[in-house]
Each structure stands twice: as C-alpha cells, then as structure tokens.
Design a protein around this motif. Structure first.
Motif, PDB file in Angstrom:
ATOM      1  N   ASN A 173       0.823  -1.203   0.000  1.00  0.00           N
ATOM      2  CA  ASN A 173       0.000   0.000   0.000  1.00  0.00           C
ATOM      3  C   ASN A 173       0.859   1.256   0.000  1.00  0.00           C
ATOM      4  OD1 ASN A 173       0.480   0.867   2.900  1.00  0.00           O
ATOM      5  ND2 ASN A 173      -0.367  -1.178   3.233  1.00  0.00           N
ATOM      6  N   SER A 174       0.260   2.329  -0.413  1.00  0.00           N
ATOM      7  CA  SER A 174       0.884   3.652  -0.401  1.00  0.00           C
ATOM      8  C   SER A 174      -0.092   4.621   0.240  1.00  0.00           C
ATOM      9  CB  SER A 174       1.215   4.095  -1.826  1.00  0.00           C
ATOM     10  OG  SER A 174       1.730   5.413  -1.839  1.00  0.00           O
ATOM     11  N   ILE A 175       0.388   5.397   1.190  1.00  0.00           N
ATOM     12  CA  ILE A 175      -0.478   6.314   1.947  1.00  0.00           C
ATOM     13  C   ILE A 175       0.178   7.696   1.996  1.00  0.00           C
ATOM     14  CG2 ILE A 175      -1.575   6.791   4.175  1.00  0.00           C
ATOM     15  CD1 ILE A 175      -1.281   3.713   4.729  1.00  0.00           C
ATOM     16  N   THR A 176      -0.568   8.710   1.615  1.00  0.00           N
ATOM     17  CA  THR A 176      -0.103  10.093   1.730  1.00  0.00           C
ATOM     18  C   THR A 176      -1.015  10.829   2.699  1.00  0.00           C
ATOM     19  OG1 THR A 176       0.760  10.116  -0.525  1.00  0.00           O
ATOM     20  CG2 THR A 176       0.376  12.246   0.507  1.00  0.00           C
ATOM     21  N   LEU A 177      -0.416  11.419   3.711  1.00  0.00           N
ATOM     22  CA  LEU A 177      -1.150  12.210   4.695  1.00  0.00           C
ATOM     23  C   LEU A 177      -0.827  13.686   4.469  1.00  0.00           C
ATOM     24  CD1 LEU A 177      -0.377  10.080   7.895  1.00  0.00           C
ATOM     25  CD2 LEU A 177      -2.317   9.830   6.326  1.00  0.00           C
ATOM     26  N   CYS A 178      -1.863  14.490   4.239  1.00  0.00           N
ATOM     27  CA  CYS A 178      -1.691  15.933   4.079  1.00  0.00           C
ATOM     28  C   CYS A 178      -2.229  16.617   5.330  1.00  0.00           C
ATOM     29  CB  CYS A 178      -2.435  16.428   2.845  1.00  0.00           C
ATOM     30  SG  CYS A 178      -1.912  15.657   1.298  1.00  0.00           S
ATOM     31  N   TYR A 179      -1.402  17.428   5.965  1.00  0.00           N
ATOM     32  CA  TYR A 179      -1.744  18.041   7.242  1.00  0.00           C
ATOM     33  C   TYR A 179      -2.270  19.459   7.059  1.00  0.00           C
ATOM     34  CZ  TYR A 179       0.745  14.061   9.246  1.00  0.00           C
ATOM     35  OH  TYR A 179       1.138  12.791   9.581  1.00  0.00           O
ATOM     36  N   GLU A 180      -3.030  19.911   8.035  1.00  0.00           N
ATOM     37  CA  GLU A 180      -3.646  21.232   7.974  1.00  0.00           C
ATOM     38  C   GLU A 180      -2.611  22.354   7.849  1.00  0.00           C
ATOM     39  OE1 GLU A 180      -6.685  22.016   7.594  1.00  0.00           O
ATOM     40  OE2 GLU A 180      -7.844  20.259   8.188  1.00  0.00           O
ATOM     41  N   ASP A 181      -1.422  22.151   8.416  1.00  0.00           N
ATOM     42  CA  ASP A 181      -0.398  23.198   8.383  1.00  0.00           C
ATOM     43  C   ASP A 181       0.489  23.127   7.139  1.00  0.00           C
ATOM     44  OD1 ASP A 181       1.129  20.962   8.885  1.00  0.00           O
ATOM     45  OD2 ASP A 181       1.830  21.603  10.864  1.00  0.00           O
ATOM     46  N   GLY A 182       0.136  22.252   6.179  1.00  0.00           N
ATOM     47  CA  GLY A 182       0.877  22.186   4.925  1.00  0.00           C
ATOM     48  C   GLY A 182       1.939  21.101   4.875  1.00  0.00           C
ATOM     49  N   ARG A 183       2.144  20.362   5.953  1.00  0.00           N
ATOM     50  CA  ARG A 183       3.121  19.281   5.932  1.00  0.00           C
ATOM     51  C   ARG A 183       2.538  18.037   5.247  1.00  0.00           C
ATOM     52  NH1 ARG A 183       5.089  18.805  12.067  1.00  0.00           N
ATOM     53  NH2 ARG A 183       2.815  18.840  12.349  1.00  0.00           N
ATOM     54  N   MET A 184       3.423  17.140   4.864  1.00  0.00           N
ATOM     55  CA  MET A 184       3.004  15.943   4.153  1.00  0.00           C
ATOM     56  C   MET A 184       3.841  14.754   4.602  1.00  0.00           C
ATOM     57  SD  MET A 184       3.023  15.228   0.017  1.00  0.00           S
ATOM     58  CE  MET A 184       1.578  16.255  -0.288  1.00  0.00           C
ATOM     59  N   ALA A 185       3.198  13.583   4.697  1.00  0.00           N
ATOM     60  CA  ALA A 185       3.887  12.327   5.006  1.00  0.00           C
ATOM     61  C   ALA A 185       3.571  11.322   3.902  1.00  0.00           C
ATOM     62  CB  ALA A 185       3.429  11.785   6.356  1.00  0.00           C
ATOM     63  N   CYS A 186       4.625  10.721   3.338  1.00  0.00           N
ATOM     64  CA  CYS A 186       4.484   9.718   2.280  1.00  0.00           C
ATOM     65  C   CYS A 186       4.943   8.372   2.832  1.00  0.00           C
ATOM     66  CB  CYS A 186       5.318  10.106   1.061  1.00  0.00           C
ATOM     67  SG  CYS A 186       4.840  11.690   0.334  1.00  0.00           S
ATOM     68  N   LEU A 187       4.025   7.405   2.881  1.00  0.00           N
ATOM     69  CA  LEU A 187       4.264   6.152   3.605  1.00  0.00           C
ATOM     70  C   LEU A 187       4.005   4.948   2.707  1.00  0.00           C
ATOM     71  CD1 LEU A 187       2.192   7.243   6.739  1.00  0.00           C
ATOM     72  CD2 LEU A 187       4.621   7.684   6.315  1.00  0.00           C
ATOM     73  N   HIS A 188       4.715   3.862   2.991  1.00  0.00           N
ATOM     74  CA  HIS A 188       4.566   2.655   2.177  1.00  0.00           C
ATOM     75  C   HIS A 188       4.822   1.431   3.042  1.00  0.00           C
ATOM     76  CE1 HIS A 188       4.972  -0.290  -1.012  1.00  0.00           C
ATOM     77  NE2 HIS A 188       6.222  -0.527  -0.707  1.00  0.00           N
ATOM     78  N   SER A 189       4.030   0.373   2.813  1.00  0.00           N
ATOM     79  CA  SER A 189       4.326  -0.921   3.415  1.00  0.00           C
ATOM     80  C   SER A 189       4.043  -2.019   2.405  1.00  0.00           C
ATOM     81  CB  SER A 189       3.521  -1.142   4.705  1.00  0.00           C
ATOM     82  OG  SER A 189       2.127  -1.161   4.463  1.00  0.00           O
ATOM     83  N   ASN A 190       4.755  -3.139   2.579  1.00  0.00           N
ATOM     84  CA  ASN A 190       4.713  -4.214   1.584  1.00  0.00           C
ATOM     85  C   ASN A 190       5.025  -5.533   2.286  1.00  0.00           C
ATOM     86  OD1 ASN A 190       5.194  -5.979  -0.600  1.00  0.00           O
ATOM     87  ND2 ASN A 190       6.040  -4.339  -1.865  1.00  0.00           N
ATOM     88  N   MET A 191       4.152  -6.515   2.143  1.00  0.00           N
ATOM     89  CA  MET A 191       4.404  -7.812   2.786  1.00  0.00           C
ATOM     90  C   MET A 191       4.958  -8.846   1.808  1.00  0.00           C
ATOM     91  SD  MET A 191       0.660  -9.453   3.531  1.00  0.00           S
ATOM     92  CE  MET A 191      -0.389 -10.107   2.236  1.00  0.00           C
ATOM     93  N   LEU A 192       5.277  -8.407   0.595  1.00  0.00           N
ATOM     94  CA  LEU A 192       5.816  -9.329  -0.402  1.00  0.00           C
ATOM     95  C   LEU A 192       7.226  -8.966  -0.845  1.00  0.00           C
ATOM     96  CD1 LEU A 192       2.688  -9.872  -2.689  1.00  0.00           C
ATOM     97  CD2 LEU A 192       3.434 -11.217  -0.719  1.00  0.00           C
ATOM     98  N   ALA A 193       7.826  -7.930  -0.253  1.00  0.00           N
ATOM     99  CA  ALA A 193       9.159  -7.499  -0.681  1.00  0.00           C
ATOM    100  C   ALA A 193       9.911  -6.849   0.472  1.00  0.00           C
ATOM    101  CB  ALA A 193       9.050  -6.505  -1.844  1.00  0.00           C
ATOM    102  N   MET A 194      11.222  -6.992   0.447  1.00  0.00           N
ATOM    103  CA  MET A 194      12.072  -6.310   1.413  1.00  0.00           C
ATOM    104  C   MET A 194      12.228  -4.848   1.012  1.00  0.00           C
ATOM    105  SD  MET A 194      12.972  -8.527   3.717  1.00  0.00           S
ATOM    106  CE  MET A 194      14.413  -7.818   4.505  1.00  0.00           C
ATOM    107  N   THR A 195      12.105  -3.962   1.978  1.00  0.00           N
ATOM    108  CA  THR A 195      12.399  -2.551   1.742  1.00  0.00           C
ATOM    109  C   THR A 195      13.545  -2.132   2.670  1.00  0.00           C
ATOM    110  OG1 THR A 195      10.912  -1.627   3.426  1.00  0.00           O
ATOM    111  CG2 THR A 195       9.948  -2.193   1.285  1.00  0.00           C
ATOM    112  N   ASP A 196      14.017  -0.903   2.498  1.00  0.00           N
ATOM    113  CA  ASP A 196      15.149  -0.457   3.320  1.00  0.00           C
ATOM    114  C   ASP A 196      14.733  -0.047   4.733  1.00  0.00           C
ATOM    115  OD1 ASP A 196      14.017   2.075   2.992  1.00  0.00           O
ATOM    116  OD2 ASP A 196      15.492   2.728   1.515  1.00  0.00           O
ATOM    117  N   ARG A 197      13.426   0.058   4.994  1.00  0.00           N
ATOM    118  CA  ARG A 197      12.868   0.360   6.324  1.00  0.00           C
ATOM    119  C   ARG A 197      13.281   1.746   6.827  1.00  0.00           C
ATOM    120  NH1 ARG A 197      14.766  -4.833   9.753  1.00  0.00           N
ATOM    121  NH2 ARG A 197      16.754  -3.864   9.195  1.00  0.00           N
ATOM    122  N   HIS A 198      13.665   2.615   5.936  1.00  0.00           N
ATOM    123  CA  HIS A 198      14.148   3.929   6.347  1.00  0.00           C
ATOM    124  C   HIS A 198      12.998   4.904   6.620  1.00  0.00           C
ATOM    125  CE1 HIS A 198      18.218   2.875   5.837  1.00  0.00           C
ATOM    126  NE2 HIS A 198      18.682   4.061   5.501  1.00  0.00           N
TER     127      HIS A 198
END
Length: 328
Positions: free
Chosen positions: A213-238
C-alpha cells in the motif's frame, strides 16, 4: 502490584513474537514471565520448556485463574485481540496487547472502556512508541537542527508471502495492520494527527487483503507524510524527516539502529547511536510496570486516545480500498 518485586507476566499465544518477549523477560530485572498459555497444550509445554517458564496452560481461560499473574502479554493474531483482552480484563489482569491493537476502532473502544471501568492497565505493544530513539528524534527536531520540517517519508516491507495469517482475511491479514502501522506511527509521533486529507491505494491479493500500500497524509499546516508498506518485498525500512535546513535519516523505523542528521549540502552533521537493548521489547514492559505502579489505566507513551486515532485512521484507509474483514 508489589513495587519491590518483578512484575509477573503471563504470555497468551506461543508464536515467534511471544518467543521474543519470553527471551526479553528472562533478561529483565523488573519483570518475569511466570506462565505461557496456548490453545494447544503440547505447544504450551514445549514453549515453557524452551524458555524456562514455570507453568504452561493448554487454554487461555485456565491461565486467567493463575493468581500470580499481574499482566498478560497478548501475542495472538489481530482478529483475536479484542476477545483475548476482554477475557484478561474480566479476570482482573492488566494487559499489554500486540499491535495492531484490534481489528477496528469499534473493538478498541469496547476494550478500552472495560479497562477503565475495571481500573486496569490496557496498553498497545507498538514498541517504537516506547523506545529511546523517539525522544532522541524529538530533541533533534526541537533543537532546530533541520529547521522547519515540512515532509517525511517512511517505509516497511518484508518478504512474508509464506506467512499464512497475513494472507487470511479471517485473521485480519494484509500489510496495513501488520506493517503499515509502523510508518503510520512514525508519522504520528513526529507530525501529529491534524490531518486534512488522506490519499491511499493498495495492491490486493486474490483473497482480498492488501499485499502492499501507499499512503499520503496531508496536514492542515501544509506538511506531508508519504508512507509505504509491503508484505511481499524487502524494503530499506528507512524513515526521513525533511526540513529547510537539512534532514534526518532514521535507519530501520521498526527498531531504530541509528539516526543521522544532514545539512543543506547533504553532508553528515551529526550521528546518534541508540542505547544497547535486549530486544527492544523491554521498554514497553518497563512502561507498563511504571504505569501499574502509578495506578494508571494507560501508558503515557501510547495513551488510549492515540491508539483510537490510529485505529480510526486505518479503518478509513481500508474503507477507501473497499477492504473489510469477515468479522466486521
């Protein structure tokens, strides 16, 4: 609870995560595992033998009758958490429940209300909330090392296609509740919950749970968070937090291994090690022990309000995908 003796803990469920907790408790001074319960008696006995635990129980109900147990650590699949927590709380046991806390916010509200009514501790075992790395990052941000933070990113992925419970809708499977909860908590710890808009998408398995999945959170003050998780592949976990004077890089958001700060030239300006640990589970156990001593029904590092917010957020994300579990 006797403030001079170790917190006596029973583990409910005998899987791999329970094994990690048992190992951790065996090396702690302020807590000890006195019992293990599994619905398979042989499995409970084998677990007890492997970890030097005095008592094993072949049912969850039988362990509830053990008068020595003060707190129960719930290490069962997500789909069982609410039922298991209700059982423990109804027998006067404090509870530390693995993440995801429950299947949905409705279940979470029910067991939180029960814990408060009974005057018992109920805590979510989302270990990153209790770790020293959280406070280190808070201090870096407060000190202005990267200036004003306007965006962050975080990912978590493992090759877990062989894990049956993650494929099973009846066990509340999928990447979101098991892995996506960590990027979401990373964002919540450092950017809060004042979210204006949530945009997400998922790749679904043929059994109807999210593989990634891919999730983008847009905050009231203009900040943004871009998030990802995957149960079928290794990611760098950073995890990264970006500001107008530099950025923070967190190695492994699932169990922080180190924190680097970079300046506007992308040069390393500071490095922070994390304290040595047993497994990382000890911090949530210590927080529970302190909360019980203080007579609290929740842990300050992960209060009930935060747990409910995270469950509501994941409910909304799943709803946007049309993903419902059979028990809902």
């Amino acid at each position: 609870m006797n403030t001079t003796s170790p917190l006596k803990i029973g583990i409910l469920g005998a899987g791999s995560i329970a094994s990690t907790m048992a190992h951790t408790l065996s090396r702690m001074e302020g807590a000890e595992c006195v019992a293990i319960a599994s619905r398979t008696p042989d499995k409970a006995r084998e677990f007890a033998h492997a970890h030097g635990i005095a008592r094993s129980y072949g049912s969850y109900e039988s362990m509830m009758k053990d008068p020595d147990i003060e707190l129960v650590y719930i290490a069962t699949p997500h789909s069982q958490h609410a039922e298991n927590a209700e059982l423990c709380l109804s027998h006067g046991k404090h509870v530390l429940c693995e993440k995801a806390f429950t299947v949905n916010a409705t279940e979470a509200e029910r067991i939180i209300a029960l814990a408060r009514a009974r005057g018992l501790l109920l805590a979510e075992a989302i270990w990153t909330r209790y770790m020293p790395s959280r406070r280190i990052i808070d201090e870096i941000l407060a000190g202005g090392a990267i200036g004003t933070a306007t965006s962050l990113s975080a990912n978590l992925g493992y090759s877990l296609g062989h894990v049956g419970r993650l494929q099973d809708p009846a066990l509340a499977g999928g990447a979101l509740l098991d892995l996506g909860i960590y990027p979401l908590n990373f964002a919540a710890m450092f950017f809060g919950h004042d979210i204006r808009e949530t945009i997400s998408s998922a790749i679904m398995t043929d059994r109807g749970v999210d593989a990634s999945n891919s999730i983008t959170l847009c905050y009231e003050d203009g900040r943004m968070a871009c998030l990802h998780s995957n149960m079928l592949a290794m990611t760098d976990r950073h995890g990264y937090i970006f500001g107008d004077k530099g950025y923070i890089s967190v190695t492994n958001i699932n169990n922080c291994e180190g924190i680097n700060v970079y300046n506007l030239k992308r040069e390393l300006s500071a490095h922070y090690d994390v304290p040595p640990q047993i497994s990382g589970y000890e911090y949530q156990v210590e927080a529970c022990a302190q909360a019980i001593r203080d007579g609290r029904t929740e842990c300050p590092d992960m209060p009930h309000e935060e747990t409910l917010r995270m469950m509501c957020l994941m409910d909304a994300i799943r709803a946007s995908w049309g993903m419902r579990f059979p028990m809902e």
